[in-house]
Design a protein around this motif. Structure first.
Motif, PDB file in Angstrom:
ATOM      1  N   ILE A 264       8.324  12.715   4.627  1.00  0.00           N
ATOM      2  CA  ILE A 264       8.127  13.769   3.629  1.00  0.00           C
ATOM      3  C   ILE A 264       6.752  13.603   2.993  1.00  0.00           C
ATOM      4  O   ILE A 264       5.989  14.556   2.845  1.00  0.00           O
ATOM      5  CB  ILE A 264       9.219  13.687   2.532  1.00  0.00           C
ATOM      6  N   ILE A 265       6.431  12.339   2.635  1.00  0.00           N
ATOM      7  CA  ILE A 265       5.155  12.065   1.974  1.00  0.00           C
ATOM      8  C   ILE A 265       3.992  12.232   2.945  1.00  0.00           C
ATOM      9  O   ILE A 265       2.990  12.880   2.639  1.00  0.00           O
ATOM     10  CB  ILE A 265       5.185  10.649   1.380  1.00  0.00           C
TER      11      ILE A 265
ATOM     12  N   PRO B 254      -4.931   9.343   2.935  1.00  0.00           N
ATOM     13  CA  PRO B 254      -6.238   9.915   2.607  1.00  0.00           C
ATOM     14  C   PRO B 254      -7.384   8.948   2.874  1.00  0.00           C
ATOM     15  O   PRO B 254      -8.450   9.356   3.346  1.00  0.00           O
ATOM     16  CB  PRO B 254      -6.128  10.202   1.107  1.00  0.00           C
ATOM     17  N   MET B 255      -7.173   7.639   2.613  1.00  0.00           N
ATOM     18  CA  MET B 255      -8.259   6.689   2.820  1.00  0.00           C
ATOM     19  C   MET B 255      -8.596   6.569   4.310  1.00  0.00           C
ATOM     20  O   MET B 255      -9.765   6.501   4.687  1.00  0.00           O
ATOM     21  CB  MET B 255      -7.875   5.303   2.264  1.00  0.00           C
TER      22      MET B 255
ATOM     23  N   LEU C   5      -8.155   8.915   6.482  1.00  0.00           N
ATOM     24  CA  LEU C   5      -8.824  10.170   6.839  1.00  0.00           C
ATOM     25  C   LEU C   5     -10.302  10.114   6.479  1.00  0.00           C
ATOM     26  O   LEU C   5     -11.161  10.485   7.281  1.00  0.00           O
ATOM     27  CB  LEU C   5      -8.186  11.326   6.069  1.00  0.00           C
ATOM     28  N   ILE C   6     -10.585   9.637   5.256  1.00  0.00           N
ATOM     29  CA  ILE C   6     -11.985   9.566   4.823  1.00  0.00           C
ATOM     30  C   ILE C   6     -12.760   8.637   5.740  1.00  0.00           C
ATOM     31  O   ILE C   6     -13.852   8.949   6.210  1.00  0.00           O
ATOM     32  CB  ILE C   6     -12.067   9.072   3.363  1.00  0.00           C
TER      33      ILE C   6
ATOM     34  N   ILE D  33       0.846  -1.192   0.000  1.00  0.00           N
ATOM     35  CA  ILE D  33       0.000   0.000   0.000  1.00  0.00           C
ATOM     36  C   ILE D  33       0.882   1.243   0.000  1.00  0.00           C
ATOM     37  O   ILE D  33       1.709   1.408   0.885  1.00  0.00           O
ATOM     38  CB  ILE D  33      -0.906   0.031   1.254  1.00  0.00           C
ATOM     39  N   PRO D  34       0.737   2.105  -1.006  1.00  0.00           N
ATOM     40  CA  PRO D  34       1.500   3.358  -0.947  1.00  0.00           C
ATOM     41  C   PRO D  34       0.956   4.219   0.179  1.00  0.00           C
ATOM     42  O   PRO D  34      -0.266   4.331   0.329  1.00  0.00           O
ATOM     43  CB  PRO D  34       1.231   4.013  -2.305  1.00  0.00           C
TER      44      PRO D  34
ATOM     45  N   PRO E 162      -9.918  16.720   9.231  1.00  0.00           N
ATOM     46  CA  PRO E 162      -8.633  17.269   8.812  1.00  0.00           C
ATOM     47  C   PRO E 162      -8.758  18.782   8.698  1.00  0.00           C
ATOM     48  O   PRO E 162      -9.790  19.296   8.267  1.00  0.00           O
ATOM     49  CB  PRO E 162      -8.406  16.629   7.441  1.00  0.00           C
TER      50      PRO E 162
ATOM     51  N   LYS F 180       3.108  15.703   3.696  1.00  0.00           N
ATOM     52  CA  LYS F 180       2.356  16.332   2.612  1.00  0.00           C
ATOM     53  C   LYS F 180       0.884  15.886   2.650  1.00  0.00           C
ATOM     54  O   LYS F 180      -0.015  16.698   2.510  1.00  0.00           O
ATOM     55  CB  LYS F 180       2.968  15.980   1.258  1.00  0.00           C
ATOM     56  N   VAL F 181       0.664  14.576   2.870  1.00  0.00           N
ATOM     57  CA  VAL F 181      -0.713  14.068   2.892  1.00  0.00           C
ATOM     58  C   VAL F 181      -1.528  14.775   3.970  1.00  0.00           C
ATOM     59  O   VAL F 181      -2.652  15.213   3.726  1.00  0.00           O
ATOM     60  CB  VAL F 181      -0.728  12.543   3.158  1.00  0.00           C
TER      61      VAL F 181
ATOM     62  N   PHE G 173       0.892   7.337   0.564  1.00  0.00           N
ATOM     63  CA  PHE G 173       0.156   8.530   0.142  1.00  0.00           C
ATOM     64  C   PHE G 173      -1.261   8.186  -0.293  1.00  0.00           C
ATOM     65  O   PHE G 173      -2.048   9.059  -0.613  1.00  0.00           O
ATOM     66  CB  PHE G 173       0.897   9.277  -0.974  1.00  0.00           C
ATOM     67  N   TRP G 174      -1.581   6.903  -0.327  1.00  0.00           N
ATOM     68  CA  TRP G 174      -2.953   6.489  -0.598  1.00  0.00           C
ATOM     69  C   TRP G 174      -3.635   6.078   0.699  1.00  0.00           C
ATOM     70  O   TRP G 174      -4.771   6.450   0.973  1.00  0.00           O
ATOM     71  CB  TRP G 174      -2.959   5.317  -1.584  1.00  0.00           C
TER      72      TRP G 174
ATOM     73  N   LEU H   2     -14.314  11.368   8.305  1.00  0.00           N
ATOM     74  CA  LEU H   2     -15.534  11.798   7.629  1.00  0.00           C
ATOM     75  C   LEU H   2     -16.666  10.800   7.794  1.00  0.00           C
ATOM     76  O   LEU H   2     -17.757  11.137   8.223  1.00  0.00           O
ATOM     77  CB  LEU H   2     -15.243  12.031   6.141  1.00  0.00           C
TER      78      LEU H   2
END
Lengths: 289, 309
Positions: B250-251, B150-151, B153-154, B143-144, B166, B254-255, B146-147, B158
């Protein structure tokens, strides 16, 4: 290193039972064949032209015309995803091709000849390996103003060869004083021929295993660079889609969702194949069972 | 022991000299005029001259190299050209705590998640526990992050409304939780497999069987006799992976739009601020070299089988 070993399914252990690919390795190969098919036939499979953009339909959700919706420029996400397969395939294969070739040659020279050349090469690999992960690639891409696919491949290869060189060096050290190599030397074979015929082939099994996992690493590294905005600017890549998707993911989660799955399943498939190859090729693994 | 320490220290110093030289050479290999790429082609000649002087680009390569070493040795890593009096180190110092906090939290998550699962898998090899932990591990490294970020977080912020949205200003542990999980997942997968194979290697050894045979309770044998030896390779990986965590940060920064060294680096890349870019890269690789050095020494101290001659 048993980091990625898969569970051995309880197959009959009799005979050379451990000596074949498991079902997951075949699943991995099937997924990779599909990825290769999509990459080769991208222009025929994509529903839109690569340049197609409809500024009146930006950031739309999935619909009949756009199965995966549209991005911030109104381009079709499915089209970008299909073309992105090409970037992943080209980068993954080229980086590993360059790194393993350079690594095998330099590692063999280092291990076989020893002395100052070994010392110099190994110190160089130590310096290159002091940049963790994609840090050196980030720095290299920073100095090229417009990162292209060759620039990304080059940046990832500069530090990538060192682990192959160290692996091959270790293998060469183990065989260089064996009797059969001694015999080849005594029979007057030229050095490059001894390396090519008798020494280097002995290092292939671990190199193939490392190279397979290397493809997964290179695909993830390219996607990471693209996500950071440092990927190839001339072609749509999966990581680039995720970068865009991440800026809007609260509005349009689908934008990041599918490209992420594409990366994940491709990397997973490569890892399945790598595990399968290790089970078949690695003699130490078999001995430990 | 002393010779081992000295030799190891000597290698590290050599590597640091190499890293500094390489970073220097790469940044001097910029195609075209770096000053123009920073200021733009239409900028005033006076400004260009001033920046060129500030970046020492008006001097010879040898002089630049010596001045570069001066900045590294003094610990300032150079004075910024757009803000006189502020050094790159000032900027780094302001951002380092946030990144270390993230990396350590990710490490902590990886350890508490992977050790129990790895041990459980090793106790029943090829059982459902083992097989499912193997699948989790493979997913974890595929699993990257940076994916995954966000998943998560959602899902948690949310959909489930379990964690703060966020962007909302929340301090404390909850704000750190998702970034740490995101960053730690890959490491966790590797540690889980390491723990499993390390445990499998020692569980069948004579001294473990002896401990069982003399009637010690099972959990004591596992924790005190087997685990302590199985953990040695795990410690090496933890050390080696700390640098990877800093790059991964770093990634993740950014996320999650988290301040830190990663954000500092990305902003500097965007603004083409050479001094800060080189400062961040040097900081991350220095940290990596130092952590590796410490890991090697600690490994030597805790494993009586390692000799230093």
């Amino acid at each position: 290193m048993n980091l990625l070993r898969l569970p051995q399914l309880r197959l009959p252990r009799a005979g050379n039972g451990a000596n074949h690919f498991g079902p997951l390795a075949y699943l991995g190969m099937a997924i990779l064949a599909m990825v290769a098919f999509v990459a080769i036939f991208a222009p025929w499979l994509a529903p839109y032209e690569l340049t197609h953009m409809d500024v009146t339909r930006q950031l739309q959700g999935p619909s009949a015309e756009h199965w995966l919706g549209t991005d911030e420029n109104g381009a079709d996400v499915l089209t970008l995803l299909i073309y992105g397969t090409r970037v992943a395939a080209v980068v993954g294969i080229s980086v590993v091709g360059i790194c393993s070739t350079v690594g095998v040659i330099l590692g063999a020279i280092s291990g076989y000849f020893g002395g100052w050349i070994d010392e110099a090469l190994m110190r160089l690999t130590e310096i290159l390996m002091s940049f963790p992960g994609i840090l050196l690639a980030i720095l290299l891409i920073f100095i090229t103003q417009e990162p292209s696919i060759p620039a990304v491949i080059g940046a990832l290869s500069v530090s990538g060869w060192s682990s192959y060189a160290r692996l091959v060096r270790g293998q060469v050290l183990a065989v260089r004083d064996q009797d059969y190599v001694e015999a080849a030397r005594a029979s007057g074979l030229p050095t490059w021929r001894i390396l090519q015929r008798h020494v280097v082939p002995n290092t292939f099994a671990p190199v193939i295993i490392q190279a397979t996992f290397g493809v997964a690493g290179a695909i993830l590294a390219e996607a990471s660079l693209s996500f950071l905005g440092l990927g190839p600017q001339d072609m749509p890549s999966w990581g680039g889609l995720l970068d865009q998707g991440a800026s809007y993911f609260l509005l349009t989660p689908h934008l990041a969702f599918v490209p992420g799955l594409a990366i994940m399943f491709t990397v997973l498939a490569v890892n399945f194949v790598g595990d399968g190859l290790r089970d078949v090729l690695d003699p130490r693994k078999l001995a430990s069972h | 022991m002393i010779t081992f320490l000295l030799r190891r220290l000597f290698t590290s110093i050599f590597v640091i000299i190499g890293v500094v030289t390489l970073v220097f050479l790469i940044l001097r290999a910029v195609p075209g005029d770096p000053v123009e790429s920073i200021l733009g082609e239409q900028s005033l000649e006076v400004d260009k001259e001033a920046l060129r002087e500030c970046l020492n680009l008006d001097k010879s390569l040898g002089e630049q190299y010596l001045l570069f070493w001066g900045d590294v040795a003094s610990g300032t890593l150079g004075e910024l050209c757009d803000e006189r009096g502020v050094t790159v180190m000032d900027r780094l110092v302001a951002n380092i705590p946030a990144t270390f906090e993230l990396a350590l939290a990710a490490m902590f998550f990886a350890l508490i998640f992977s050790l129990p699962l790895g041990i459980a898998a090793s106790l029943r090899p090829y059982s459902w526990v083992d097989n499912s932990s193997a699948v989790i591990a493979l997913l974890g490294i595929s699993i990257p992050n940076f994916w995954l970020g966000p998943m998560l977080l959602i899902l948690f912020s949310l959909t489930l409304q379990m964690l703060p949205n966020p962007g909302s200003e929340v301090a404390g542990l909850t704000a750190l939780l998702l970034p740490a999980v995101t960053l730690g997942t890959g490491l966790s997968a590797k540690l889980m497999r390491m723990t499993r194979s390390g445990m499998l290697e020692v569980l069948n050894l004579d001294y473990v069987r002896t401990a069982r045979a003399k009637g010690l309770p099972r959990h004591l044998v596992i924790l005190k006799h087997a685990l302590r030896n199985a953990l040695l390779p795990v410690i090496t990986i933890v050390g080696l992976q700390f640098g990877a965590l800093l790059t991964g940060a770093i990634i993740v920064e950014k996320v999650f739009a988290r301040p830190g060294v990663g954000m500092l680096l990305l902003d500097a890349i965007e603004a083409r601020n050479y001094l800060i870019v080189q400062g961040c890269v040097l900081f991350i690789s220095f940290t990596y070299v130092v952590v590796n050095l410490v890991t090697d020494v600690v490994y030597g101290l805790i494993d009586p089988r390692i000799r230093y001659d």
